[in-house]
Design a protein around this motif. Sequence first.
Motif, PDB file in Angstrom:
ATOM      1  N   GLY A  39      68.245  -6.166 -23.678  1.00 16.74           N
ATOM      2  CA  GLY A  39      69.904  -5.257 -24.800  1.00 16.74           C
ATOM      3  C   GLY A  39      70.494  -6.698 -24.529  1.00 16.74           C
ATOM      4  O   GLY A  39      70.338  -7.865 -24.549  1.00 16.74           O
ATOM      5  N   ALA A  40      71.463  -5.895 -24.125  1.00 21.20           N
ATOM      6  CA  ALA A  40      72.566  -6.529 -23.579  1.00 21.20           C
ATOM      7  C   ALA A  40      72.311  -6.879 -22.263  1.00 21.20           C
ATOM      8  O   ALA A  40      71.855  -7.029 -21.217  1.00 21.20           O
ATOM      9  N   GLN A  41      72.568  -8.260 -21.762  1.00 27.17           N
ATOM     10  CA  GLN A  41      72.404  -8.575 -20.482  1.00 27.17           C
ATOM     11  C   GLN A  41      73.373  -8.873 -19.599  1.00 27.17           C
ATOM     12  O   GLN A  41      72.592  -8.963 -18.488  1.00 27.17           O
ATOM     13  N   TYR A  42      74.143  -8.427 -20.119  1.00 24.19           N
ATOM     14  CA  TYR A  42      75.479  -7.929 -18.850  1.00 24.19           C
ATOM     15  C   TYR A  42      76.395  -7.463 -19.173  1.00 24.19           C
ATOM     16  O   TYR A  42      77.210  -7.284 -20.535  1.00 24.19           O
ATOM     17  N   PHE A  43      77.901  -6.907 -18.682  1.00 21.22           N
ATOM     18  CA  PHE A  43      78.651  -6.563 -19.220  1.00 21.22           C
ATOM     19  C   PHE A  43      80.251  -6.984 -18.712  1.00 21.22           C
ATOM     20  O   PHE A  43      80.025  -7.709 -17.377  1.00 21.22           O
ATOM     21  N   THR A  44      81.092  -7.340 -18.921  1.00 26.51           N
ATOM     22  CA  THR A  44      82.942  -6.943 -18.704  1.00 26.51           C
ATOM     23  C   THR A  44      83.543  -6.205 -18.385  1.00 26.51           C
ATOM     24  O   THR A  44      83.211  -4.822 -19.295  1.00 26.51           O
ATOM     25  N   ALA A  45      84.208  -6.207 -17.252  1.00 28.95           N
ATOM     26  CA  ALA A  45      85.034  -5.089 -17.440  1.00 28.95           C
ATOM     27  C   ALA A  45      86.739  -5.247 -17.263  1.00 28.95           C
ATOM     28  O   ALA A  45      87.383  -6.026 -16.563  1.00 28.95           O
ATOM     29  N   GLN A  46      87.315  -5.312 -18.458  1.00 29.55           N
ATOM     30  CA  GLN A  46      88.429  -6.656 -18.691  1.00 29.55           C
ATOM     31  C   GLN A  46      90.005  -5.525 -18.856  1.00 29.55           C
ATOM     32  O   GLN A  46      91.003  -6.118 -18.065  1.00 29.55           O
TER      33      GLN A  46
ATOM     34  N   THR B  66      85.007 -16.939 -16.226  1.00 31.18           N
ATOM     35  CA  THR B  66      86.185 -16.911 -14.804  1.00 31.18           C
ATOM     36  C   THR B  66      86.294 -14.943 -14.293  1.00 31.18           C
ATOM     37  O   THR B  66      86.790 -14.727 -14.073  1.00 31.18           O
ATOM     38  N   ALA B  67      85.898 -14.312 -15.375  1.00 28.90           N
ATOM     39  CA  ALA B  67      85.346 -13.354 -14.856  1.00 28.90           C
ATOM     40  C   ALA B  67      84.427 -13.139 -14.532  1.00 28.90           C
ATOM     41  O   ALA B  67      83.285 -12.961 -14.504  1.00 28.90           O
ATOM     42  N   PRO B  68      83.899 -11.701 -13.636  1.00 35.86           N
ATOM     43  CA  PRO B  68      82.600 -11.580 -13.313  1.00 35.86           C
ATOM     44  C   PRO B  68      81.975 -10.608 -14.717  1.00 35.86           C
ATOM     45  O   PRO B  68      82.707 -10.197 -15.760  1.00 35.86           O
ATOM     46  N   ARG B  69      80.577 -11.184 -14.511  1.00 35.91           N
ATOM     47  CA  ARG B  69      79.210 -10.264 -15.494  1.00 35.91           C
ATOM     48  C   ARG B  69      78.723  -9.485 -14.360  1.00 35.91           C
ATOM     49  O   ARG B  69      78.464  -9.603 -13.577  1.00 35.91           O
TER      50      ARG B  69
END
Length: 323
Positions: A55-62, A97-100
């Motif tokens: 499903g979801a491959q990764y996520f960010t935390a903004q 540019t942001a962590p995954r």
Amino acid sequence: MTSRPRIAIIGAGISGLRLAQLLSPTADVMVLEKSRGIGGRMSTRRADCFQFDHGAQYFTAQGEDFQRFIAPHIERGVVRAWRPRLTCFGGTIPQWTAPRYVGVPGMNALCKAMASDIEVLRETRVASLESRDDHWQLRSVAGEVLGPYDWVFSSAPAEQSAALMPACFSHLPALEHARMLGCYSLMLGFDAAPDLAWDAATVLNSPLAWVAVNSTKPDRSTGFSVLCQSSNDWAQAHIEADPDEVRASLAQAVQETTGLVVEEAQYVSLHKWRFAKVERPTDEPFLLDTENKLGAFGDWCGAGRVEAGFDSATALARGLNLR
């Protein structure tokens, strides 16, 4: 003495589990999940030595709320950053540019950690909500009657929530406005690891949109596992197609794009996500009917990301008065 309100939450993805975490200190909460596992689209499939986040491959935390939330999970090793070698077939190589982040050892690990202190009734698909003596009863597809509950909240995709909510729910038009697109995930497991110059790739002008070597994610199983996802537009156009035809079309696209030969894979499986990407969100972070004590929420209220589901649940909990 006033008794604690009884609450039913439909769906054990990150949205449903987050709301349950926030409401459990002041209410008796039951989460109802149609599947055997938890996590919703933050799912992990295991087969022999192969493992797939299909499903979801990764996520960010903004946002600050989500960053604070995942911080202790990062410290405990339940969440880790993924830094794959990226490429793009048919376009410019993307730059992250942001962590995954990913769950460890599988994408569903974060939801499993969240559910450790939450009562989750699995393999229970809710078919309808029925009003009885100023309370709600839930009827499962198996005919089981659950309840009574004072409040019912659905974190299912908008289309499924719209089908569940009774006609009295004041936000049915908003539910029916929201729209999600499907996606197919083709899972390939190889005994011999092909020599690839990339770990994850976006794909343009193809039935495919994404290909990733799942076994390059932190602390995955040893089997060489490749996860291939279709584009949402292609999936939507073939959402009712014969699975064998879908599998053949995606297998051909995989070989033409990456050179991987699906016939050489020791494990091949196809999964259809009928609701995967938010095409048209609601205009509100959650939908709450205080008169009827019903609510609906989820990533479809926002951008469709993992964090959007978390934010929707957090906003609902903050805006809710259970009295």
